[in-house]
Design a protein around this motif. Structure first.
Motif, PDB file in Angstrom:
ATOM      1  N   ASP A 106     -25.626  23.823   8.558  1.00 52.06           N
ATOM      2  CA  ASP A 106     -25.510  25.545   7.905  1.00 52.06           C
ATOM      3  C   ASP A 106     -26.610  25.981   8.131  1.00 52.06           C
ATOM      4  OD1 ASP A 106     -24.053  27.861   6.479  1.00 52.06           O
ATOM      5  OD2 ASP A 106     -25.640  27.064   4.978  1.00 52.06           O
ATOM      6  N   TRP A 107     -26.940  26.772   8.386  1.00 56.88           N
ATOM      7  CA  TRP A 107     -28.071  27.985   8.760  1.00 56.88           C
ATOM      8  C   TRP A 107     -28.659  28.564   7.315  1.00 56.88           C
ATOM      9  CZ3 TRP A 107     -31.713  27.912  11.178  1.00 56.88           C
ATOM     10  CH2 TRP A 107     -32.580  28.851  11.361  1.00 56.88           C
ATOM     11  N   PRO A 248     -34.130  43.120  18.717  1.00 55.10           N
ATOM     12  CA  PRO A 248     -34.859  42.456  17.768  1.00 55.10           C
ATOM     13  C   PRO A 248     -33.268  41.507  17.294  1.00 55.10           C
ATOM     14  CG  PRO A 248     -33.558  44.622  17.317  1.00 55.10           C
ATOM     15  CD  PRO A 248     -33.474  44.629  18.474  1.00 55.10           C
ATOM     16  N   VAL A 249     -33.678  40.424  16.730  1.00 58.91           N
ATOM     17  CA  VAL A 249     -33.006  39.138  15.972  1.00 58.91           C
ATOM     18  C   VAL A 249     -33.407  39.551  14.514  1.00 58.91           C
ATOM     19  CG1 VAL A 249     -33.016  37.880  17.818  1.00 58.91           C
ATOM     20  CG2 VAL A 249     -34.837  37.528  16.082  1.00 58.91           C
ATOM     21  N   TYR A 250     -32.940  38.719  12.972  1.00 59.83           N
ATOM     22  CA  TYR A 250     -32.893  39.321  11.941  1.00 59.83           C
ATOM     23  C   TYR A 250     -33.015  37.706  11.483  1.00 59.83           C
ATOM     24  CZ  TYR A 250     -32.047  44.102  11.942  1.00 59.83           C
ATOM     25  OH  TYR A 250     -31.549  45.577  12.734  1.00 59.83           O
ATOM     26  N   ALA A 322     -28.556  35.891  18.858  1.00 59.62           N
ATOM     27  CA  ALA A 322     -28.468  36.314  17.974  1.00 59.62           C
ATOM     28  C   ALA A 322     -27.097  36.430  17.434  1.00 59.62           C
ATOM     29  CB  ALA A 322     -28.982  38.160  18.864  1.00 59.62           C
ATOM     30  N   ASP A 323     -26.065  35.288  18.173  1.00 64.72           N
ATOM     31  CA  ASP A 323     -25.456  34.680  17.780  1.00 64.72           C
ATOM     32  C   ASP A 323     -24.960  32.906  17.496  1.00 64.72           C
ATOM     33  OD1 ASP A 323     -22.603  35.160  18.779  1.00 64.72           O
ATOM     34  OD2 ASP A 323     -23.324  33.054  19.597  1.00 64.72           O
ATOM     35  N   ASP A 324     -24.463  33.835  16.272  1.00 61.10           N
ATOM     36  CA  ASP A 324     -24.373  32.545  15.286  1.00 61.10           C
ATOM     37  C   ASP A 324     -23.845  30.988  15.922  1.00 61.10           C
ATOM     38  OD1 ASP A 324     -25.575  33.275  12.539  1.00 61.10           O
ATOM     39  OD2 ASP A 324     -22.965  33.377  11.668  1.00 61.10           O
ATOM     40  N   LYS A 325     -22.920  30.998  16.939  1.00 62.09           N
ATOM     41  CA  LYS A 325     -22.281  29.849  17.114  1.00 62.09           C
ATOM     42  C   LYS A 325     -23.980  29.151  18.436  1.00 62.09           C
ATOM     43  CE  LYS A 325     -18.465  27.380  18.631  1.00 62.09           C
ATOM     44  NZ  LYS A 325     -17.320  27.804  17.979  1.00 62.09           N
TER      45      LYS A 325
END
Lengths: 560, 560
Positions: A106-107, A248-250, A322-325
C-alpha cells in the motif's frame, strides 16, 4: 481488536489528537496496526487518542501470541475499535485509511512508521535504527523487500538531522558491506544485458559525469493538507511538475522518502543529500510546511541537476506516474532493480585516459581535507545563522519595539498639559514610536526573506557533505586492494591478469568518485554564489526599507 | 605632620595611585589636609597612596586635639610627610598643591571633598549629606559661609544620579525651611535697595519670564588634562567661551559645582538641573571626559537659555572672570549675596493681571501630573536607550561579527581544493565576511552618534524634572496659607489687610512657578524636537552606510 501495551518511553502530547503516555504506563491499543507510525488507544487516565507506535511495547498474552510487534508492520489484523470509530467508514475509497487495504505494498502507509523518531527532543528519540533493529520483522512474506533493505537504510532520512547528528554511519560502515570490495575484486558477475549506462568523460580539470541528454527541472508547489483517519491524521500533498512533461503528479513526503531510500540503495559512490527532516508534532504548522517545501525544492534541484540521479528510472517513475496501478508496478520494478550497490558500478562507462592512481589518491585526499573544512564551516554558518534568526525574532525585535514604546510614552506624557502642548511634535514623536515598533516587526520578519533561504541551502550541503567520508572510504578501500594485489602479483601469489583486473575496476571507482567530486564543486560554486547574492540583495532591500521608514518619519518634524 | 586615623568605610582601590582601606583599619595620614577630597597615607599593610578623606576619621590625641576633623576643611596644618614627597616642591607656584596656600578660600581644592561619594558602588557611598552632617565643621571663622550653606546643599550635585536615586529630598524638604513660608507670611523684610530685578510678563497662554535683554550662548570646549600633586592627581580644565564676550575662561568641574550650589541656594522656585555626575575612578578615561563635556554643554545651554539664571551675577562672574584676585572677590561677593531663597522672591516683578488662584492651582496640578508622567517616560526611554547601547556594543556587534567570521570560514574552506576553486567567488565571500565584521563594528560605534546624545538630553531633563515636586510643594504650601489666612480673616482672627498681603505674595509664588513651567515647556519642545530629529538623521545615515557597504560587496559577485 484491542490489545494491551506498555509505554517504553515517555511521550508528551503536543497536538490535540495526541495523548501523553508515561514510561511504564499501561495502555490499551484499539488497533495494533499502527497508521503512519501512530497507535490509537487509551492511557491509564482514560484519555483517548494517538501516540507513537515506537514508544510502546505490546503486551503478549496467550490469546494473541501469534501476532508479533506490529509497530513497523502495517499489514495484518484488520481489527478496529468501534467505540473509537463509531460508524462504518463512509469515506470514499481513495481516501480511506490504509488499514482497510490488504496490500502490504500500500502506497499510503507502509513506510511512515518512523514518523516520530526524528524529533529533536531527546525524550522522544529512541532512535530510528535502534528501533528497526529491536523489532522483529513481520513474518508476512510480502514484506521481504523491506526486510532486505531495512537494516539501517530505509530510515536513514529520519535519523539525519544535519552533518553532526545525522552522519550516515551505517550506509558504508565497511568497504565490504557496500559491495564495492566485491566489485573491485571481480566478484560481481557481469550481467548479460545492462540497460542502464552512465558515462564519465575527461575534461581538462579531470573526470566528470557526462551531462544527461535530456536535462530538465522540476517544480514543487502548493502543499495541500489532506486528511485521513476521518480527519484525525492529516498529511501534506505536494504538486510535483517536471519541466519536460509539464504534467503534475501529487506526492507525499513518504513518497520522497521511498525515492530517497531507493537512491541510497542504488547509487554507491554518489552523494545523495538527505531529505528535509520530518517533524513529529505541529507537522501542519504553516511555517514548517513552508520550510519543508523550500527544502524539498532544493533537494529536487540537486536531483535534476545531477547527470546520473536525474536519469534514474525510479526517479522518472516518481516524477511521471499518475496512475495508481502503474505506480505499484513501477515501484515494485524499482525495488527489484538488480543494478544496485556493487552492480551499479557495472553501469559506468569510464574514459580511456590514463590516470596515475597516486595522483588520484592525492586529489581525493585534498578533497577530503576540503570537505572536512567545508563541513565545519557550513555547520558554523548554520549555527550562527540560526542564532541570528533567534535574535531577529527575539532580541532585535524586542529592542526596537521597546524603543518604539518609549517614544510613544514620551508622546503620551507630552499630551497631558494641554495649554503647553504641540500636537505636531507629539504626533511626530508618536509616529516615531510606531516606526520603531514597525522596524522591530521588520527585523522579526526578515529571516523569512534571507536567513531561512541560507539555512535551507546550508542544510542541503550538510546532507551532501555528510556522505563524503563514507564515499571516500570506499575509494580508500579499493586503492588498498590494488596495492595488495600488486604486491601479491609481484610475489607470484596472484596472476598479473587478476591484479590488472583489480586495478582496472579500481580505476572505475576512482573515476566515479572524481566525477562526483567535480559535480559537487560545480554545484557548490553555483549554489553558494546564488546564496550569497540572494542574501546580500535581501539585506540591502531590508536596510533600504528601514531607511525609507525613518526618512518618512523624519519629515514629520520638518513642519515644526 | 602625620596623624593617625581610622577607616569608617571600606574603600577598594581602583587606580594605581589609590590604596584600599578596610572599615575600622588603622591608618597613618601624612597630611591631614585633604586634597581634592583625598588623603595621602599608609594602611595597616604598609601600602602607601591615596584614599578618600570622607571614608576616614582622624584619631585625636592630646598633641593635636586643637585640630578638628579636617576632611572637609582644607585649610589648617601645612605639615607634609617628606618620605612620601621626598624633595621640596620645585613645582611652579600656580601648579603647586593648595595645601601650601593658607587661604581657605583657595579656588583649587576647597569643595572637592566629595569626589568619591557619588560613585554608584554602594560600598563607596556613605552619602554626601550624611557625611557633611556628621562632621563637625572647622572652627576657622573664615569658613562660616560654608557652615551656613553646607546643610545638605553644597553637595547636592554629588548625591544626584538621576531622578530615581537623586531626587533632592533636602532642598525643599519643607515649605518652612525654604523660606517661602516666611516670604508669604510677610516675615521677610523688604530690603532698602534691591539691585536685582526679574520680571514676569503675561502672554496669552499665561505668565512667562521676561526675556533677558542681552541673550547669549556659551561654548565649552577642549577638555584638557592638568596635573597637580606632582602628577599623582589629575584634573580636567575646560575652555568656556561666552558668545557676548568671545573671551575664553578656563574652568574645572568643581567650579561648575560651586556655581551650581550658588544657584540652588539662590533660586528658590527655579528648576536648576544637576550637573553631569562625577566619577570617582577612571575619571580620565576618554569616553568619560567626552561624555561629561557633552553634558556640561547641555547644562550650559539650559543656563544661557534661562531668562533668570542667565542674568545672575554669580554666573556672569563664572563666565567672565579670568583674573585670580578678581575671581576670589567675585566669589565672596556671590557667597555673601543676601537675595537668596526667600529674599529672591523679593526681586520678582509680577504683572498686574488678575489670576484666579483656583485656576492657578489647577494649572499647577495639571503640570504635576504631566511632570510625573514625563519623568516616568524619560526614565523609561533612558533605560531602553542605555540597554540599546549595551546591545550595540555587545549583542549586535557580536552577531554580525560572528556572521562575518562564518563567511570568512566558508571562503577559507573553498580555497582548499585548488583545481576546483574560483578565486573570484572566494574573494567575494571573504569580502562579504569582512563587510559583516565591519557592520558589527559600525553597530558598536553608532551609539556615539545617536544614543549617547539622546541619553545626554534625557539626563538633563531628569535633572530638571527631579526638582519640580519640591517646587510644586512650595506653591501648595503658599496656597494653603492663603486659604488659612482667609478663613482666619473671615472669622475675625486676622486683619483683612494681612490676609490680602498673604494673597498678594502668594500670587508672586504662583506667577513665578507658572513662568518656570512655561519656560520648561518651551525648552522641552525645542529640545525634544532637536533630539528626535538628530536621532533620526543619524539613524538614517547609519542604515544608509550599511546599505552602501552591502551594495559594494554585492557588486563583487557580478563578475562571476
Amino acid at each position: 481488536m484491542s490489545v494491551k501495551a506498555k509505554a517504553i518511553y515517555t511521550f508528551l502530547s503536543e497536538n490535540k489528537e495526541e495523548i501523553s503516555i508515561q514510561e511504564n504506563e499501561e495502555l490499551v491499543i484499539f488497533d495494533e496496526n499502527s497508521v503512519d507510525g501512530w497507535f490509537q488507544g487509551e492511557n491509564s487516565r482514560g484519555e483517548r487518542g494517538l501516540f507513537p507506535a515506537s514508544y510502546v511495547e505490546i503486551i503478549r498474552t496467550r490469546s494473541n501470541s501469534n501476532v508479533t510487534d506490529c509497530s513497523i508492520s502495517p499489514a495484518g489484523s484488520l481489527g478496529n475499535d468501534s467505540s473509537y470509530f463509531p460508524s462504518t467508514p463512509s469515506t470514499p475509497l481513495h481516501l480511506q485509511p490504509s488499514y482497510y487495504d490488504d496490500d502490504d505494498d500500500d502506497w499510503d502507509d507502509w513506510d511512515d512508521r518512523s514518523t516520530v523518531v526524528d524529533d529533536a527532543d531527546p525524550v522522544r528519540s529512541p532512535g530510528a535504527n535502534g528501533h528497526a533493529q529491536q523489532s522483529p520483522l513481520s513474518n508476512n512474506p510480502n514484506v521481504h523487500y523491506r526486510a532486505k533493505s531495512v537494516s539501517g537504510q530505509d530510515s536513514i532520512s529520519s535519523s539525519r538531522k544535519g552533518s553532526m547528528v545525522g552522519r550516515n554511519l551505517n550506509r558504508f560502515s565497511s568497504f565490504v558491506r557496500s559491495g564495492v570490495e566485491a566489485f573491485v575484486l571481480g566478484d560481481v558477475p557481469m550481467m548479460a544485458k545492462i540497460a542502464e549506462s552512465y558515462s564519465i568523460e575527461m575534461v581538462p580539470h579531470g573526470p566528470q559525469w557526462k551531462e544527461s541528454p535530456q536535462p530538465f527541472a522540476c517544480s514543487i508547489e502548493d502543499p495541500t493538507k489532506q486528511t485521513k483517519f476521518k480527519g484525525i491524521k492529516t498529511y501534506i500533498s505536494y504538486r510535483v511538475t517536471p519541466s519536460h512533461t509539464g504534467r503534475p503528479v501529487y506526492r507525499r513526503y513518504k513518497h520522497f522518502d521511498w525515492l530517497y531510500n531507493r537512491l541510497l540503495h542504488k547509487f554507491t559512490v554518489i552523494s545523495v543529500p538527505h531529505l528535509p527532516e520530518k517533524q513529529a508534532t505541529g507537522r501542519f504548522e504553516e511555517d514548517f510546511i513552508e520550510k519543508r517545501k523550500r527544502r524539498l525544492i532544493l533537494w529536487m534541484n540537486h536531483m535534476t541537476s545531477h547527470p546520473v540521479l536525474s536519469q534514474y528510472e525510479g526517479f522518472e517513475h516518481f516524477l511521471m506516474c499518475a496512475d495508481d496501478k502503474q505506480w505499484k508496478l513501477g515501484k515494485r520494478r524499482a525495488e527489484k532493480d538488480e543494478m544496485v550497490g556493487a552492480h551499479f558500478m557495472l553501469t559506468l562507462q569510464i574514459p580511456n585516459e590514463h590516470q596515475d592512481l597516486q595522483d588520484v589518491e592525492e586529489r581525493i585526499d585534498n578533497f577530503k581535507v576540503f570537505a572536512k573544512k567545508m563541513d565545519d564551516s557550513v555547520l558554523q554558518l548554520t549555527n550562527v545563522a540560526s542564532e541570528l534568526v533567534r535574535k531577529h525574532l527575539g532580541g532585535f525585535r524586542k529592542e526596537f519595539q521597546r524603543l518604539g514604546n518609549s517614544f510613544q510614552s514620551i508622546s503620551q506624557a507630552f499630551m497631558l498639559d494641554p495649554p503647553n502642548r504641540s500636537d505636531t511634535l507629539n504626533n511626530a514623536i508618536s509616529h516615531t514610536g510606531r516606526t520603531y515598533e514597525n522596524i522591530g516587526e521588520m527585523f522579526a520578519e526578515q529571516p523569512k526573506y534571507d536567513l531561512f533561504h541560507m539555512l535551507d541551502k546550508l542544510s542541503l550541503y550538510q546532507g551532501l557533505l555528510a556522505n563524503f567520508p563514507d564515499i571516500i572510504h570506499l575509494q580508500k578501500g579499493a586503492f588498498a586492494k590494488v596495492k595488495e594485489s600488486q604486491r601479491m602479483s609481484d610475489e607470484g601469489k596472484m596472476d598479473q591478469d587478476e591484479a590488472d583486473g583489480i586495478r582496472k575496476r579500481c580505476r572505475t571507482v576512482g573515476f566515479a568518485l572524481q566525477a562526483e567530486v567535480s559535480h559537487f564543486h560545480q554545484r557548490r560554486e553555483v549554489d553558494f554564489k546564488d546564496m550569497m547574492q540572494a542574501y546580500l540583495k535581501e539585506q540591502i532591500a531590508f536596510y533600504q526599507r528601514v531607511v525609507q521608514q525613518l526618512e518618512r518619519t523624519l519629515r514629520m518634524y520638518d513642519c515644526l
